[in-house]
Write a protein that holds these residues in place. Structure first.
Motif, PDB file in Angstrom:
ATOM      1  N   PRO A 275      33.531  50.248  31.970  1.00 48.05           N
ATOM      2  CA  PRO A 275      32.351  49.300  32.478  1.00 48.05           C
ATOM      3  C   PRO A 275      32.186  49.734  34.380  1.00 48.05           C
ATOM      4  CG  PRO A 275      33.599  47.937  31.223  1.00 48.05           C
ATOM      5  CD  PRO A 275      34.437  49.232  31.404  1.00 48.05           C
ATOM      6  N   VAL A 276      33.475  50.011  34.789  1.00 45.69           N
ATOM      7  CA  VAL A 276      32.960  50.488  36.265  1.00 45.69           C
ATOM      8  C   VAL A 276      32.388  51.811  36.359  1.00 45.69           C
ATOM      9  CG1 VAL A 276      34.717  49.075  37.485  1.00 45.69           C
ATOM     10  CG2 VAL A 276      35.460  51.187  36.529  1.00 45.69           C
ATOM     11  N   ASP A 277      32.436  52.831  35.380  1.00 49.27           N
ATOM     12  CA  ASP A 277      31.811  53.970  35.352  1.00 49.27           C
ATOM     13  C   ASP A 277      30.179  53.641  35.163  1.00 49.27           C
ATOM     14  OD1 ASP A 277      32.336  56.468  35.737  1.00 49.27           O
ATOM     15  OD2 ASP A 277      32.407  57.171  33.857  1.00 49.27           O
ATOM     16  N   TRP A 278      29.863  52.756  34.160  1.00 51.65           N
ATOM     17  CA  TRP A 278      28.486  52.354  34.024  1.00 51.65           C
ATOM     18  C   TRP A 278      27.877  52.014  35.175  1.00 51.65           C
ATOM     19  CZ3 TRP A 278      29.715  48.874  29.162  1.00 51.65           C
ATOM     20  CH2 TRP A 278      29.982  49.627  27.862  1.00 51.65           C
ATOM     21  N   ASP A 279      28.695  51.171  36.090  1.00 54.03           N
ATOM     22  CA  ASP A 279      28.241  50.543  37.221  1.00 54.03           C
ATOM     23  C   ASP A 279      28.069  51.608  38.248  1.00 54.03           C
ATOM     24  OD1 ASP A 279      27.406  48.728  39.056  1.00 54.03           O
ATOM     25  OD2 ASP A 279      29.400  48.037  39.739  1.00 54.03           O
ATOM     26  N   GLY A 280      28.961  52.632  38.068  1.00 53.88           N
ATOM     27  CA  GLY A 280      28.855  53.692  39.038  1.00 53.88           C
ATOM     28  C   GLY A 280      29.670  53.460  40.488  1.00 53.88           C
ATOM     29  N   ASN A 281      30.463  52.697  40.027  1.00 51.86           N
ATOM     30  CA  ASN A 281      31.372  51.989  41.188  1.00 51.86           C
ATOM     31  C   ASN A 281      32.702  53.088  41.368  1.00 51.86           C
ATOM     32  OD1 ASN A 281      33.164  50.787  43.027  1.00 51.86           O
ATOM     33  ND2 ASN A 281      32.772  48.738  42.219  1.00 51.86           N
ATOM     34  N   SER A 282      32.453  54.172  42.310  1.00 51.26           N
ATOM     35  CA  SER A 282      33.560  55.269  42.208  1.00 51.26           C
ATOM     36  C   SER A 282      34.682  54.534  42.980  1.00 51.26           C
ATOM     37  CB  SER A 282      33.195  56.267  43.395  1.00 51.26           C
ATOM     38  OG  SER A 282      31.947  56.598  43.104  1.00 51.26           O
ATOM     39  N   ALA A 283      34.791  53.540  43.741  1.00 48.62           N
ATOM     40  CA  ALA A 283      35.850  53.038  44.266  1.00 48.62           C
ATOM     41  C   ALA A 283      36.844  52.409  43.203  1.00 48.62           C
ATOM     42  CB  ALA A 283      35.744  52.355  45.639  1.00 48.62           C
ATOM     43  N   ALA A 284      35.912  51.610  42.440  1.00 48.39           N
ATOM     44  CA  ALA A 284      36.742  50.699  41.637  1.00 48.39           C
ATOM     45  C   ALA A 284      37.208  51.666  40.385  1.00 48.39           C
ATOM     46  CB  ALA A 284      35.731  49.595  41.046  1.00 48.39           C
ATOM     47  N   ARG A 285      36.355  52.693  40.033  1.00 47.72           N
ATOM     48  CA  ARG A 285      36.995  53.627  38.913  1.00 47.72           C
ATOM     49  C   ARG A 285      38.304  54.077  39.549  1.00 47.72           C
ATOM     50  NH1 ARG A 285      33.306  58.309  37.547  1.00 47.72           N
ATOM     51  NH2 ARG A 285      34.052  59.292  39.168  1.00 47.72           N
ATOM     52  N   LYS A 286      38.345  54.773  40.621  1.00 45.49           N
ATOM     53  CA  LYS A 286      39.591  55.125  41.012  1.00 45.49           C
ATOM     54  C   LYS A 286      40.836  54.093  41.076  1.00 45.49           C
ATOM     55  CE  LYS A 286      40.998  57.765  45.045  1.00 45.49           C
ATOM     56  NZ  LYS A 286      40.882  58.061  46.501  1.00 45.49           N
ATOM     57  N   GLU A 287      40.436  52.968  41.225  1.00 48.03           N
ATOM     58  CA  GLU A 287      41.469  51.901  41.265  1.00 48.03           C
ATOM     59  C   GLU A 287      41.925  51.602  39.647  1.00 48.03           C
ATOM     60  OE1 GLU A 287      40.751  47.550  42.879  1.00 48.03           O
ATOM     61  OE2 GLU A 287      40.446  49.256  44.739  1.00 48.03           O
ATOM     62  N   GLU A 288      40.918  51.486  39.064  1.00 45.75           N
ATOM     63  CA  GLU A 288      41.186  51.103  37.501  1.00 45.75           C
ATOM     64  C   GLU A 288      42.041  52.151  36.817  1.00 45.75           C
ATOM     65  OE1 GLU A 288      40.797  48.437  35.720  1.00 45.75           O
ATOM     66  OE2 GLU A 288      40.046  47.473  37.500  1.00 45.75           O
ATOM     67  N   ILE A 289      41.509  53.574  37.498  1.00 49.25           N
ATOM     68  CA  ILE A 289      42.039  54.863  36.719  1.00 49.25           C
ATOM     69  C   ILE A 289      43.706  54.876  37.239  1.00 49.25           C
ATOM     70  CG2 ILE A 289      42.104  57.252  36.641  1.00 49.25           C
ATOM     71  CD1 ILE A 289      40.037  56.284  34.753  1.00 49.25           C
ATOM     72  N   GLN A 290      43.993  54.546  38.327  1.00 49.48           N
ATOM     73  CA  GLN A 290      45.341  54.594  38.945  1.00 49.48           C
ATOM     74  C   GLN A 290      45.972  53.575  38.316  1.00 49.48           C
ATOM     75  OE1 GLN A 290      46.716  56.731  40.721  1.00 49.48           O
ATOM     76  NE2 GLN A 290      48.680  55.299  40.763  1.00 49.48           N
ATOM     77  N   SER A 291      45.475  52.376  38.134  1.00 50.81           N
ATOM     78  CA  SER A 291      46.252  51.119  37.242  1.00 50.81           C
ATOM     79  C   SER A 291      46.460  51.722  35.829  1.00 50.81           C
ATOM     80  CB  SER A 291      45.421  49.862  37.521  1.00 50.81           C
ATOM     81  OG  SER A 291      45.082  49.367  36.251  1.00 50.81           O
ATOM     82  N   LEU A 292      45.744  52.274  35.239  1.00 51.72           N
ATOM     83  CA  LEU A 292      45.861  52.796  33.928  1.00 51.72           C
ATOM     84  C   LEU A 292      46.988  53.983  33.922  1.00 51.72           C
ATOM     85  CD1 LEU A 292      44.674  52.329  31.018  1.00 51.72           C
ATOM     86  CD2 LEU A 292      43.112  53.779  31.625  1.00 51.72           C
ATOM     87  N   ARG A 293      47.004  54.661  34.699  1.00 52.15           N
ATOM     88  CA  ARG A 293      47.977  55.940  34.956  1.00 52.15           C
ATOM     89  C   ARG A 293      49.455  55.170  34.943  1.00 52.15           C
ATOM     90  NH1 ARG A 293      46.092  58.555  39.036  1.00 52.15           N
ATOM     91  NH2 ARG A 293      45.021  60.022  37.832  1.00 52.15           N
ATOM     92  N   GLN A 294      49.245  54.106  36.079  1.00 51.04           N
ATOM     93  CA  GLN A 294      50.582  53.343  36.468  1.00 51.04           C
ATOM     94  C   GLN A 294      51.052  52.757  35.082  1.00 51.04           C
ATOM     95  OE1 GLN A 294      51.899  53.443  39.340  1.00 51.04           O
ATOM     96  NE2 GLN A 294      54.006  52.588  37.996  1.00 51.04           N
ATOM     97  N   ASP A 295      50.178  52.104  34.234  1.00 49.60           N
ATOM     98  CA  ASP A 295      50.630  51.282  32.876  1.00 49.60           C
ATOM     99  C   ASP A 295      51.183  52.570  31.980  1.00 49.60           C
ATOM    100  OD1 ASP A 295      49.679  49.148  33.681  1.00 49.60           O
ATOM    101  OD2 ASP A 295      47.941  49.111  32.596  1.00 49.60           O
TER     102      ASP A 295
END
Lengths: 64, 772
Positions: free
Chosen positions: B466-486
């Motif tokens: 969804p953050v990608d749909w929204d085009g929110n680059s900053a949030a995407r970076k954060e989410e992807i980072q958190s996913l990588r952490q998981d």
């Protein structure tokens, strides 16, 4: 359109009147006459207005 | 953005069909056909004449290059364009040219050679009212035309077309040297200096001396030069062309000649690039050609023959891309609008005409695939989303629901990250929507996975699309980072993906994570379904994110076969777009999302087997019988008719899933109590559906009622006894019409808008309190 139904502000116990209210969307603001309590200013928008004219204006502004 | 923009240079949208491209005159054959198909012969005749000047001659002797280029040629037989043209010429009733009262022009034009090319040139210039003089060495006009048709017929045609035009004809006049005819060529004219004063001079000379004729040293091919002040052009058969191309030369050069007269530009007509038009092969169904009963087609025969034309044009995008089709904007137009919409905030351009469709695009990526040039409109949309987000041009109301949903899925009520002891080689990543439909979709496969690989971990969360749909680059970076952490926390396992969209997303942004679909794993690890032997005949609907994923598709098909269910392929296999779930269309442009869903539903009348939770939800909600592959394999909803949970139930399902997994796998109690709905709400089904469509949760309704009840801010309709109140939920305003019951509330109506009511504003000349 059927006749405007009588609406009562539950707080002030007075009948709503057609008064100006200000709206804003996407950085633009505009006024429109809607049912409003003449005392406390509470507005009441009908579904007809919201899903009709308002939704049209929203959509138009998004396309601009 | 520039790179994306430039890609469209090769767009073939405006390329003409191959028949018109093959035509020496580049005739707009589609328009002519259209007029014929409507029986408008006079209009068709006019189109033809405007293009070829002498329809009576051309329809007779043209070898029909167009028919040679017709796409039907290899299928059944070319559309008989020349036959149609002849029928038009024979059948048109108004052939006399219109008379236009234009003022005569002062410039004069000489034509050397009265063959077809010269006559064509003379006709065009004479219609523009230039003074035309034709020099012909023989004693008659027409040149080599006499070899191909009766003299009387072509003479009649010349007479007809030149009816309103005047030209001076000098027969038996052979021009030896063109210098004397040129204006102001004194310097170059020593030999015949005395002749010039007597003879007439011209502003334009067109040399059309025919096959093997005198070129007067003008270079060929494509020759034009300036002698003195005169523009000299050469064309036609003298340049080695055949008769039709020679006529076309005469007509084309007339345009160049006029541009020389008006603007002083001496340019030979440009040779056009061959067309890149790729016709839509789907339209190409065999229709036998019409055989005329008589020599010439009758009107009915014409119409039938014209109807065989598939009107070739490059429109793969419009045929396949939902966005292009629904918004009725071709990609080039979209490009311009998107480019404009991506201007940064604070720029002088405030417009964002692409706002809605950029948000609504489902990102199925079909358009780039089907475009013959593979123009990446899909990538441009993706890029634009981020640009527009940066420029704050995406209405917050678009993203609100999706972001809240993602936050919930990643929040304490729904997210779960567990190993079953030591970190295993695999982790099950079902995606957030599968368990939302029914917790069983996750529990059953996970339990099965554990029987095969007991140390398979589990990760319940949203993939962050969804953050990608929204085009929110900053949030995407954060989410992807958190996913990588998981992923790291789980010991970098291979993710077993149940949702193809999650898999596509992860592959794009987290290529370091190895992923494999649940279905491939099930096949690999030897899942044996109980053969049901159901009688229904299904069609397999591959999600758009599994397009071209051959291994997944193969695994899915073998699992289906093993379960004993009859399933066939859709007519176009996996070549279709999204089910309508992707992107923010359901909020930004609900009609578009609905259109997309309907398009996909109609691909086959059979019920579908899907393997994406989102497809199942979209189709079932619209009454199409659809089963998830897991329904068949684990007997969850094998009929595919269960009504899908509304948004509140979906949330509850996610919580329930977490609770059950903790209890059943890890023998733990969930620490957090599931969220409870504050009030008990009674709603008719119609109201519930409306609530769901507007993506409103029951807790939102409770918030509205809560505010109304605690502040007394509500209006009463004395007639119905209903109260109406509203509350702002983030960026939308939610109105609820309700009436209190002994326990809870009855909800009569719910509606929302995105505009904000500015309460602190001055109204009616009085200042109101700001805390209302």
């Amino acid at each position: 359109m059927e006749k405007k139904q009588k609406l009562i502000c539950d707080q002030c116990k007075v009948e709503l009147e057609e008064l100006d209210a200000q709206f804003s969307y996407l950085g633009k603001s505009f006024r429109h006459k809607v049912s409003r309590c003449p005392q406390c200013g509470q507005v009441c928008l009908s579904e007809e207005l919201v899903n009709g004219r308002m939704s049209e204006v929203e959509s138009m502004m998004e396309d601009k | 953005m520039q790179n994306y923009y430039k890609q469209f240079d090769v767009c073939r949208e405006r390329d003409i069909p191959s028949c018109a491209d093959g035509c020496p005159f580049k005739m707009d054959i589609l328009t002519v056909q259209e007029r014929i198909a409507k029986g408008r012969f006079n209009a068709a005749y006019k189109s033809i004449r405007d293009c070829v000047a002498f329809p009576g001659i051309v329809s007779e002797i043209c070898p029909a290059y167009c028919e040679d280029a017709c796409v039907r040629k290899t299928l059944d037989a070319s559309v008989q364009i020349r036959g149609l043209e002849r029928a038009v010429v024979a059948g048109a009733t108004r052939k006399t040219p219109n008379k236009y009262n234009l003022p005569a022009r002062k410039k004069s034009v000489a034509v050397i050679g009265a063959g077809l090319s010269g006559m064509g040139f003379a006709f065009r210039m004479a219609s523009k009212k230039y003074a035309v003089t034709i020099f012909e060495k023989s004693g008659k006009i027409g040149g080599r035309l006499a070899e191909q048709m009766e003299e009387a017929r072509y003479m009649a045609e010349f007479d007809l077309q030149f009816k309103n035009e005047k030209y001076e004809l000098k027969l038996n006049t052979e021009i030896q040297d063109i210098y004397p005819l040129c204006r102001g060529a004194e310097g170059q004219l020593e030999q015949s200096a005395d002749a010039q004063s007597e003879e007439q001079t011209f502003d334009i000379i067109y040399i059309a001396t025919g096959k093997g004729g005198n070129t007067f040293s003008v270079p060929i091919p494509g020759g034009c030069m300036k002698i003195g002040e005169t523009g000299v052009f050469i064309g036609g058969e003298v340049c080695g062309k055949d008769m039709m191309h020679a006529l076309a030369d005469g007509l084309d050069i007339a345009i160049s000649a006029e541009s020389f007269l008006k603007a002083g530009r001496l340019e030979y007509p440009e040779v056009t690039e061959p067309t890149g038009c790729v016709p839509n092969a789907d339209k190409l169904v065999e229709i036998p050609p019409v055989t005329p009963e008589d020599k010439v087609f009758t009107e009915e025969e014409c119409m039938a023959e014209a109807a065989r034309c598939i009107r070739c044009k490059c429109d793969a995008c419009a045929a396949q891309c939902d966005l292009v089709a629904y918004f009725e904007k071709m990609p080039v137009k979209m490009r311009d609008e998107i480019f404009l919409s991506c201007k940064p905030a604070g720029s002088l351009v405030h417009k964002s005409p692409a706002r809605k469709y950029v948000a609504a695009c489902t990102r199925c990526d079909l358009m780039t695939e089907v475009c013959p040039e593979h123009i990446d409109l899909c990538g441009m949309v993706e890029h634009a989303r981020h640009k527009m987000h940066e420029a704050d041009k995406v209405p917050a109301a678009y993203r609100q629901y999706f972001i809240r949903d993602m936050e919930f899925a990643n929040g304490p009520y729904a997210a779960l990250k567990r190993t079953t002891g030591a970190p295993g080689a695999y982790a099950f990543f079902p995606g957030c929507n599968l368990g939302a439909l029914d917790p069983e979709y996750v529990i059953k496969p996970y339990k099965w996975l554990l029987t095969k690989e007991p140390d398979t971990s589990l990760l319940l969360r949203c993939c962050s699309v969804p953050v990608d749909w929204d085009g929110n680059s900053a949030a995407r970076k954060e989410e992807i980072q958190s996913l990588r952490q998981d992923w790291e926390d789980l010991g970098k396992p291979v993710f077993i993906m149940a949702c193809m969209s999650c898999q596509k997303h992860l592959r794009e942004y987290l290529p370091e994570i190895e992923t494999i679909s649940l279905y491939e794993i099930m096949q690999e690890w030897g899942f044996t379904p109980e053969a049901e032997g159901e009688q229904t005949n299904f069609s397999i609907f591959d999600p758009c994110s599994a397009r071209k994923e051959e291994e997944v598709q193969a695994a899915v098909r073998s699992l289906i076969a093993a379960s004993g269910v009859q399933a066939e392929e859709l007519p176009k296999g996996d070549r279709h777009g999204c089910c309508g779930f992707g992107g923010m269309g359901s909020i930004a442009a609900p009609d578009f999302a609905e259109y997309v869903a309907r398009q996909r539903m109609e691909l086959s009348e059979n019920p579908y087997i899907v393997y994406c939770a989102n497809c199942k939800e979209i189709f079932c909600d619209r009454g199409k019988k659809t089963v998830h592959l897991l329904d068949l394999l684990f007997d969850i909803d094998p009929d595919g008719t269960k009504s899908q949970p509304d948004l509140t139930r979906r949330r509850n399902n996610r919580t329930l899933l977490k609770k059950r997994l903790l209890e059943e796998i890890w023998k733990e109690e969930m620490e957090m109590k599931p969220q409870e709905i504050q009030y008990s709400l009674i709603m008719q089904d119609a109201v519930r559906e409306k609530v769901n469509k507007q993506k409103i949760l029951e807790e939102d309704i409770c918030a509205v009622i809560d505010r109304a009840e605690t502040t007394g801010r509500r209006t009463l309709n004395p007639e119905s006894g209903h109260y109406t109140a509203y509350n702002e939920i983030g960026y939308i305003t939610c109105w609820v019409e309700y009436s209190p019951l002994v326990e809870g509330y009855e909800i009569h109506n719910v509606y929302t808008h995105r505009m904000k009511i500015e309460l602190e504003a001055v109204w009616n000349g009085k200042k109101t309190e700001t805390d209302m």
